[in-house]
Design an enzyme around this catalytic site. Structure first.
Site, mmCIF file in Angstrom:
data_model
loop_
_atom_site.group_PDB
_atom_site.id
_atom_site.type_symbol
_atom_site.label_atom_id
_atom_site.label_comp_id
_atom_site.label_asym_id
_atom_site.label_seq_id
_atom_site.Cartn_x
_atom_site.Cartn_y
_atom_site.Cartn_z
ATOM 1 N N ARG A 563 0.827 -1.198 0.000
ATOM 2 C CA ARG A 563 0.000 0.000 0.000
ATOM 3 C C ARG A 563 0.865 1.253 0.000
ATOM 4 N NH1 ARG A 563 -5.492 -1.169 -0.629
ATOM 5 N NH2 ARG A 563 -5.653 1.049 -0.165
ATOM 6 N N VAL A 564 0.372 2.262 -0.678
ATOM 7 C CA VAL A 564 1.064 3.552 -0.654
ATOM 8 C C VAL A 564 0.235 4.585 0.107
ATOM 9 C CG1 VAL A 564 2.363 3.153 -2.767
ATOM 10 C CG2 VAL A 564 0.096 4.172 -2.899
ATOM 11 N N ASP A 565 -0.903 4.152 0.670
ATOM 12 C CA ASP A 565 -1.728 5.076 1.447
ATOM 13 C C ASP A 565 -1.604 4.754 2.938
ATOM 14 O OD1 ASP A 565 -3.024 2.668 1.471
ATOM 15 O OD2 ASP A 565 -4.828 3.364 0.455
ATOM 16 N N ASP A 566 -2.514 5.274 3.749
ATOM 17 C CA ASP A 566 -2.412 5.056 5.190
ATOM 18 C C ASP A 566 -3.139 3.799 5.628
ATOM 19 O OD1 ASP A 566 -0.803 7.260 5.604
ATOM 20 O OD2 ASP A 566 -2.532 8.610 5.629
#
Ligand code: WT7
Length: 695
Positions: A563-566
């Protein structure tokens, strides 16, 4: 389109294809690993025998089908859809979509106007074609030796009884039903019963806490909840009814009262007389269901009528109600199941996922049953009573397709191989992996030890939102690369973009997006279409954005990098950092919290929480425990932080935004990679945090 033809041209020109096809797999992982210049160069070929018997037997065959699927999606998917039963044919347009926020409301429709029922297609259709006496579900209980099964005929009767009960209880087409059950056969039965009458099920994983359950109840306002009193998981008794009681009390307080709590008495775990009971609301499953009729007419629904809601984590504290509809989801889960596992009618299939997650929806219940498969449903923990349990079950039921998560592979890999090798595992033919990137060493152990270097591994990349596999090997077609999910499934056009949203071609890495829809795509977030549009279609206009990073190698293989998000991925469970943070700050002694993921040997990612205490409160071991307990009771045990890091202050920009990039580096002790800290409001907090980490 550009990308499509590029993708085709690229794979068509791969030099590995003609010479490689049919080579025997290389066996020794250790030597292999050393000899490789890079992971990209490790190719594992299916045997000639496997490929010859496979549904898709060569890269050329894949390319032929893939080309048609993207050049003529309407023709490709309606041919497949025609294999199912439709009470009424869909309209002229097989698919209509707007995928671009700049052109207005995001909208996806497949087979609109088509009238069908997914339960009918799973059960009645298979029975009518002569498979009524075939085993649909093979159930294995927590305790070895405790099992059961249902044929397609028997499953249909059970489903109809529950469907009739729900109808009598006033559940109508479009009404929500919450299901909070462990992996008993009653769980898929409950899903199918809802589908039969057009009710929208929302399964809540039975590891979620009372607060999480009530949050979901308040959001979707079900008429009925289906649950059971208790379950044994490994050596542990879990009192589910207790959790449900608390959840229902809380949702009643918030104005959403449920009239009926239909409770299955799981006698093996807890006696019925020991169960706390709310007269008038609670009803024993066994008291009413056996009296219901065993046939129940189907509620015919539109392809675009909702089938289910499943809550998942995003980058804010509020879980998202992912909504899937009927027709496209049906066609997509059935087709992906069939091709990614090279499914044949004689297979016995076992997916270790719980039906509380999307994997259990698409690949325990719907995908396999639509194919008329025999499916193993396992109630217990995969390492109970010992690390050999999975292979005991494989031998017992002659499982031929085994689908699991890398976290289980890694945890079993730490035990002696003897736990595996003392079982025959001869029945195994195809292995599968899902939930997070599988590291090449776990891949090789799974391949060499579990699969005896014989069984291709389908590393399937997808999401709750996608409904089914988007990037996956077709096991007979392609040489595999350990750690790569390989190529897009039919009809899927992956695109890698840079930060600006520009498409990057060839060998590259960036953000993984998808151009245009596939039948299994989710249609909205329940009650919040705007969040649906901004969260998934807003970042890179024109594309669906997955939230994952990805690279494409010189041979066109896709490698998912996380993942590149939170959002963090703990043992294949998706957890929003914001959810854990809001649980932590609800603790009276916690002033502020920031949560990041760190590499974890078994879980993939572990939860690392930086916590600032209320002024004057001293840090203590008791307080640490109490913070962890707070997360367990608010979300569930699977979301408990692995590490609490006392933070007198958090690194923030002058506008008050927490810089997680820096926290991630501190958490993983990559202190020489902190980067620029000069924009911080108070750069001193970084040194403070580092010192405290060492203490
Ligand atoms: C996220 C979706 C749908 C499967 C269960 C999890 C990660 C999933 C893979 C894979 C690398 C994977 C991604 C994705 N993921 N499968 N084979 N390789 N990463 O569903 O809870 O919706 O999570 O799981 O990061 O975005 P989910």
């Amino acid at each position: 389109s550009m990308t499509t033809s590029n993708h085709l041209r690229h794979v068509e020109s791969l030099s590995i294809l003609p010479s490689g096809a049919g080579k025997i797999p290389r066996l020794n992982a250790v030597i292999l690993g050393e000899a490789l210049a890079s992971e990209e160069d490790d190719l594992v070929f299916p045997s000639q025998e496997f490929s010859q018997n496979a549904l898709v037997s060569s890269p050329q065959k894949y390319l032929e089908m893939y080309r048609r699927s993207v050049e003529d999606p309407a023709g490709f998917w309606s041919d497949i859809a025609s294999e199912f039963y439709w009470k009424g044919k869909w309209g002229k347009q097989v698919c209509s979509e707007n995928f671009d926020v700049r052109k207005g409301r995001i909208n996806i429709e497949w087979f609109k106007g088509g009238i069908t029922n997914i339960c009918y297609n799973c059960l009645d259709r298979n029975i009518e074609s002569g498979n009524g006496d075939k085993i649909a579900l093979l159930w294995e209980g927590n305790e070895p030796g405790c099992d059961g099964s249902l044929t397609y005929n028997q499953l249909l009767e059970k489903v109809c009884q529950l469907a009739n009960y729900l109808k009598d209880a006033g559940v109508r087409k479009g009404d929500a039903v919450v299901i909070y059950l462990p992996m008993l056969m009653e769980l898929p039965i409950a899903m199918l019963a809802c589908a039969r009458i057009g009710a929208v099920h929302s399964v809540v994983f039975a590891g979620f806490s009372a607060e999480s359950l009530s949050q979901r109840i308040v959001d979707c306002k079900p008429k009925v909840i289906l649950t059971c009193n208790a379950v044994m998981r490994g050596p542990k008794l879990i009192n589910l009814k207790h959790i449900v009681d608390a959840a229902l009390a809380e949702s009643t307080q918030k104005g959403v009262a449920i009239d009926i709590c239909l409770t299955y008495g799981n006698d093996l775990a807890m006696k019925r007389e020991d169960t706390k009971w709310h007269e008038g609301r609670d009803i024993w499953w066994q008291d009413v269901i056996p009296k219901c009729g065993t046939t129940c007419p189907v509620e015919w629904v539109d392809a675009e009528d909702p089938l289910f809601l499943l809550y998942t984590s995003g980058s804010t504290g509020k879980p998202k109600g992912v909504l899937h509809t009927t027709g496209g989801y049906m066609v997509y889960t059935a087709t992906t199941f069939k091709y990614a596992f090279d499914y044949k009618p004689i297979d016995v299939y076992w997916c270790t996922a719980d039906c509380g997650w999307i994997t259990g929806h698409s690949y325990v219940t719907y995908g396999p049953l639509l194919n008329g498969a025999t499916v193993v449903v396992y109630e217990g923990a995969p390492n109970y009573p010992n690390a050999g349990r999975c292979w005991e079950i494989v031998d017992k039921f002659k499982v031929s397709i085994f689908y699991t998560a890398p976290t289980l592979v890694r945890s079993l890999m730490r035990e002696a191989d003897e736990h595996v090798t003392r079982y025959s595992r001869k029945s195994l033919r195809v292995l599968g992996s899902v939930g997070e990137p599988i590291n090449p060493s776990a891949w090789r152990w799974f391949f060499n030890v579990v699969g005896d270097s014989r069984c291709p591994i389908s590393d399937t990349w997808w999401q709750t939102e996608t409904g089914g596999f988007l990037i996956t090997p077709l096991p007979g077609a392609w040489p595999l690369k350990p750690g790569s999910a390989t190529f897009p499934f039919f009809g899927v056009q992956p695109v890698i973009v840079d930060e600006k949203g520009s498409e990057i071609e060839g060998e590259c890495s960036g953000y993984l997006c998808v151009r245009s829809s596939w039948p299994g795509a989710f249609r909205t977030l329940y009650g919040d279409h705007e969040r649906y549009e901004t969260a998934y279609f807003g970042a890179f206009p024109g594309y669906y954005f997955s939230g994952d990073g990805c690279s494409r190698d010189k041979d066109g293989y896709y490698w998912l990098t996380g993942r590149v998000d939170d959002v963090i991925n703990v043992s294949g469970h998706r957890i929003g950092t914001a959810e854990v943070e809001s649980a932590l700050v609800s603790h009276p002694q916690c002033a502020e919290a920031a949560v990041v993921g760190v590499e974890h040997e078994v879980k993939g990612q572990g939860i690392y929480a930086f916590v600032t205490l209320v002024e004057g409160v001293p840090y203590s071991e008791d307080l640490r425990k109490s913070l962890v307990t707070t997360v367990r009771t608010q979300i569930g045990a699977f979301a408990a932080p692995d590490r609490i890091h006392w933070a007198p202050g958090l690194p923030k920009t002058r506008s008050g935004k927490i810089m997680r990039r820096i926290l991630r580096k501190i958490a993983s002790r990559q202190l020489d990679e902190l980067g620029d800290t000069s924009t911080l409001a108070d750069p001193g907090v970084v040194d403070q945090l580092i010192t405290l980490a060492d203490a």
